[in-house]
Structure formats: C-alpha cells, structure tokens
Design an enzyme around this catalytic site. Structure first.
Site, PDB file in Angstrom:
ATOM      1  N   HIS A   1       0.735  -1.004   0.069  1.00 42.46           N
ATOM      2  CA  HIS A   1      -0.006   0.010   0.009  1.00 42.46           C
ATOM      3  C   HIS A   1       0.726   1.248  -0.144  1.00 42.46           C
ATOM      4  O   HIS A   1       1.881   1.196   0.594  1.00 42.46           O
ATOM      5  CB  HIS A   1      -0.636  -0.094   1.324  1.00 42.46           C
TER       6      HIS A   1
ATOM      7  N   ASP B   1     -13.788   3.926   7.322  1.00 45.82           N
ATOM      8  CA  ASP B   1     -12.806   4.670   6.895  1.00 45.82           C
ATOM      9  C   ASP B   1     -13.604   5.415   5.492  1.00 45.82           C
ATOM     10  O   ASP B   1     -13.004   6.584   5.134  1.00 45.82           O
ATOM     11  CB  ASP B   1     -11.580   3.811   6.348  1.00 45.82           C
TER      12      ASP B   1
ATOM     13  N   ARG C   1     -12.409  13.668   5.583  1.00 47.44           N
ATOM     14  CA  ARG C   1     -11.131  14.462   5.706  1.00 47.44           C
ATOM     15  C   ARG C   1     -10.634  15.036   4.511  1.00 47.44           C
ATOM     16  O   ARG C   1     -10.101  16.422   4.696  1.00 47.44           O
ATOM     17  CB  ARG C   1      -9.960  13.470   6.401  1.00 47.44           C
TER      18      ARG C   1
ATOM     19  N   SER D   1      -6.405   4.836   9.166  1.00 43.94           N
ATOM     20  CA  SER D   1      -7.102   4.451   7.757  1.00 43.94           C
ATOM     21  C   SER D   1      -6.237   3.453   7.064  1.00 43.94           C
ATOM     22  O   SER D   1      -7.163   2.304   6.371  1.00 43.94           O
ATOM     23  CB  SER D   1      -7.196   5.906   6.984  1.00 43.94           C
TER      24      SER D   1
ATOM     25  N   LYS E   1      -7.711  -0.993   6.842  1.00 42.32           N
ATOM     26  CA  LYS E   1      -8.126  -1.502   5.589  1.00 42.32           C
ATOM     27  C   LYS E   1      -7.420  -2.799   5.341  1.00 42.32           C
ATOM     28  O   LYS E   1      -7.634  -3.726   5.028  1.00 42.32           O
ATOM     29  CB  LYS E   1      -7.820  -0.482   4.422  1.00 42.32           C
TER      30      LYS E   1
END
Ligand code: URA
Length: 433
Positions: free
Chosen positions: A82, A161, A168, A183, A187
C-alpha cells in the site's frame, strides 16, 4: 456519552479512552454522529495527536466497523502493498505482477485517486472492459488460479474509513498521522493478508512533507501491523518529483507496460526492485535480498511479469489487446509541448504542482463525483538532475479541455533550476521494520 465532550477533551490535549473512541467510530459509521462533529474531532486530532494506545484502538474500531475478509482459502502467503499516495505512482501495476511471477499471492485492494494523487483503480479502469468489482469468492478464486487480483474495496469493508476519508478530504484533515495510520492499517488488517509492505511517501507530492514525519507514520503503522501478527514493513520513498515520466491514467498504464518489458524509468524500477525484494523475503520466497533481486530481474527479462499483468487483466474482463498494442489507446485531442524559458540543471520538479495540473487537465477528480478523462495527463521529458537549455522540451501535456493555456505557467513554475550539477538521491531513503 456525548460527542461534544469527546471533541473538547481532545481539543484540550487529553487522551481519549477506548470507550470514547469506540463511541465515535460506531456512532459515525451508523450515522448517529453528524459530519460537523466528526470533522471537529478530526481537526482536534490533527492538532493534538494521539498516543500509541489511542491509535491502536482507533485502528481496531475502524477495522471492525464492517465485515472483515477471510483469505485463509488462498493457498500460500498472501501479500499486500500500500502506498500513502503520490504523483505518477504506478508502482502497484509493475511491482504486483513482478512478485506474482516470483510465486507470491497478490491479494490487493486498492483505492481511487483524489485531489492531486492518482489511484491504482482509476489507472486500471483505463483498460477497456476491466472490472475492479468482485465478490469475495471471485477474488479468492482468482488469486488461487493466477496468483494476482487487484480490486476495489467492497462496501462492507471498513465503512468507517470510507466516510471518514471522504470527510477528511474536504475538511483539511488528511495530513494527521493518527488518522492516516488508522485509515491505512484498518483496511490492510480487514482485508486479511499475511504480509504488508507500506510505501510511505514524503515530499512535495505526498501527504507527509518531510522524512521525519514519514518515518513517524511508517513506524506507527509497522508497530500496529506487527503487534497484530501481520508481518509489516515500510519503505520511505521520495515524492519530491513525480515517479517515472508519466502522470495520468492511461499514460501511466502504458509506462507500466514498458516497465514490465524491461524499459522502465530508473526511479520507478529502483522502487519496484527494492519493494519486491522485501516482499519476497517477507513471503519466504527468497532467503536474501540478493536472491530476491535476481528472481525479480529474471521475471522481467523472460516476460513472466508482463504475463502476470495480462492474466490479471483477462481475468477481470479487460481487453488484453491494449496491453500488446498500447498504441490502441485513443490520445487526447490536444497534445501540447511545454518548452523551457530557462537553462540550467533541474533541482526540483514540484510533484504537487504537476499532480494538480494533471488533475485540472482532466486526469483526476476535484470532488468524488467528477468523471476522469483516462487519456489526460502529462509526460515529463526531463527529470531532476537533467541539464536543460532554453527551448528544450520539459514535458508534453495531453488534454481534451480547451483552457489548458492557463495551466502552462504553473507547469513551468514547477521546475526549479540551478547553475551547477545536481546530485540525485535514490528514491528509497530508508526501510522501517
Ligand atoms: N491513504 C489512505 O488509505 N488513507 C489515508 O488517510 C491516506 C492515504
């Protein structure tokens, strides 16, 4: 419990209890807590921070705000990667097929781009026909069959999220370490992979503007992952200039295809080889960085990495003829060369400015509902360290919009020149483990 008391407690710098954090996440996910109170708390967290316990609790509550995935039916070590976001960041499109070709099981859920950063899902969707939606069963079967799937997060996974990130994004509260860490990690944990490699970007084009804050974010996430039994590591990578030469969806897919044929830009390939070596070691597929590096070079040279991309695109309904013949992608109506008014060595190419310009050319979204023009974007001709004379090509812009002239001064401003040669730092600065 009242939300207003939680907001004022954090505003005044006190740690929140586990119960208060759970109250917030459960209430916000259900719709009992309104956006204005959630955004006030997000802003208080941005200014006051959170301690390790608070971040771990926030991550946990977010992870279990919806369903979690059970990937135990996938044989072998499941890997995920990620990035915290960047400009021209097509790493997943190159790295995931590379490690898949070396035997890793890539079970990856990606996101969309927003603002100046691009998203892997949007890039993948520039391949005609390709679907990023699959049921859990299809996802698991695909990874078992061909070793790789990159899809969008299902709506049942981490709904907290989804709401919080969108909020946000429009309330100036993205750049908070506790909020980014929870966040990302909620995930990754909910999607059930065994090993996680985080690419934490820093610099002008990233959410973390300097190396120190990137290190703090990376350490926080690595600690959360490892403490919950997932083998988690992070690289800190430089996002002061765009990664590679292409910025924009179809343009980036074409660059990724070239990279898988062995013709990738230096910075992109350095990042892919470094991340790939770490992933192969994490997955137990290589016993040293050197062995992993050799394996990764081999699958590029013999075409197996490219074949993994082909297999994935085919399995997800995409038209693979585009992969074999990238000239099939329809080009934008307007293709304009941007030439330099200055001379010298390029010291900086402001990734944020290039990302924003690319978004305005049609390649990104300003709001979640905006439609993306897959052909739009920018191809850089020069990178940091290159020598430039007046009149040299800096980049080429691709757009179907007609008001592109307004953007050209901003694009030229993104380049900073100096009179003496510039030392170019490797893209990966550190590994956090
Ligand atoms: N990527 C995420 O998934 N979440 C953030 O908050 C920032 C980047």
């Amino acid at each position: 419990m009242r939300m207003v008391d939680i907001i004022t407690k954090k505003r005044d710098g006190y740690p929140l209890s586990d119960k208060e954090i759970a109250f917030f996440i459960k209430g916000y996910t259900k719709g009992d807590i309104p956006d204005y109170q959630a955004s006030a708390l997000a802003m208080a967290i941005l200014f006051q921070g959170m301690d390790k316990r608070e971040i771990a609790t926030l991550t946990h509550e977010m992870e279990y705000s919806g369903e979690t995935m059970d990937l135990s039916k996938i044989k072998g070590v499941k890997i995920d990667k990620h990035s915290t976001g960047g400009v021209g960041d097509k790493t997943s499109l190159v790295l995931c097929p590379m490690v898949c070709a070396c035997g890793a099981k890539v079970a990856k859920m990606s996101g969309r781009g927003l603002g100046h950063t691009g998203g892997t899902l949007d890039k993948l969707e520039s391949i005609p026909g390709l679907s990023i939606t699959e049921t859990d069963e299809q996802f698991i079967d695909q990874v078992n069959d061909i070793g790789i799937a990159i899809i969008g997060q299902t709506s049942e996974l981490v709904p907290a999220d989804k709401k919080l990130y969108a909020l946000r994004d429009v309330t100036g509260t993205v750049e908070a370490i506790p909020l980014i860490a929870s966040s990302v990690m909620s995930k990754k944990l909910a999607s059930g992979t065994d090993t996680i490699l985080l690419d934490v970007t820093f610099g002008e084009g990233a959410f973390m503007k300097d190396l120190e804050s990137a290190r703090e974010l990376a350490t926080t996430m690595v600690e959360i992952g490892n403490s919950l039994g997932r083998n988690t590591k992070a690289v800190l990578s430089d996002m002061n200039e765009p990664l590679g030469y292409a910025v924009g969806n179809a343009l980036e897919v074409k660059e990724a295809i070239n990279a898988l044929h062995g013709n990738g830009p230096k910075d992109l390939m350095e990042l892919c080889y470094t991340c790939g070596s770490i992933i192969l070691e994490q997955a137990g597929l290589a016993s040293s960085k050197e062995e992993a590096d050799t394996m990764l070079h081999k699958v590029i040279e013999d075409g197996r990495a490219f074949q993994c991309l082909v297999n994935m695109v085919k399995a997800q309904g995409g038209d693979i003829s585009y992969l074999y013949e990238p000239s099939k992608w329809v080009l934008s109506n307007n293709i304009i060369e941007v030439r330099s008014d200055k001379e010298g060595y390029i010291k900086r190419i402001n990734a944020l400015a290039i990302g924003e310009a690319s978004m305005k050319l049609g390649a990104g979204r300003e709001t979640l509902d905006d439609l993306i023009d897959m052909s739009a974007g920018i191809i850089l001709d020069k990178k940091v360290g290159d020598k430039v004379s007046k009149g040299d090509l800096l980049c080429t812009i691709y757009t179907n919009k007609e008001d592109y002239n307004e953007l050209i001064p901003d694009i030229k401003e993104a380049y900073e020149f100096v009179s003496s040669p510039v030392e170019v730092h490797p893209v990966v600065w550190e590994v956090v483990e």
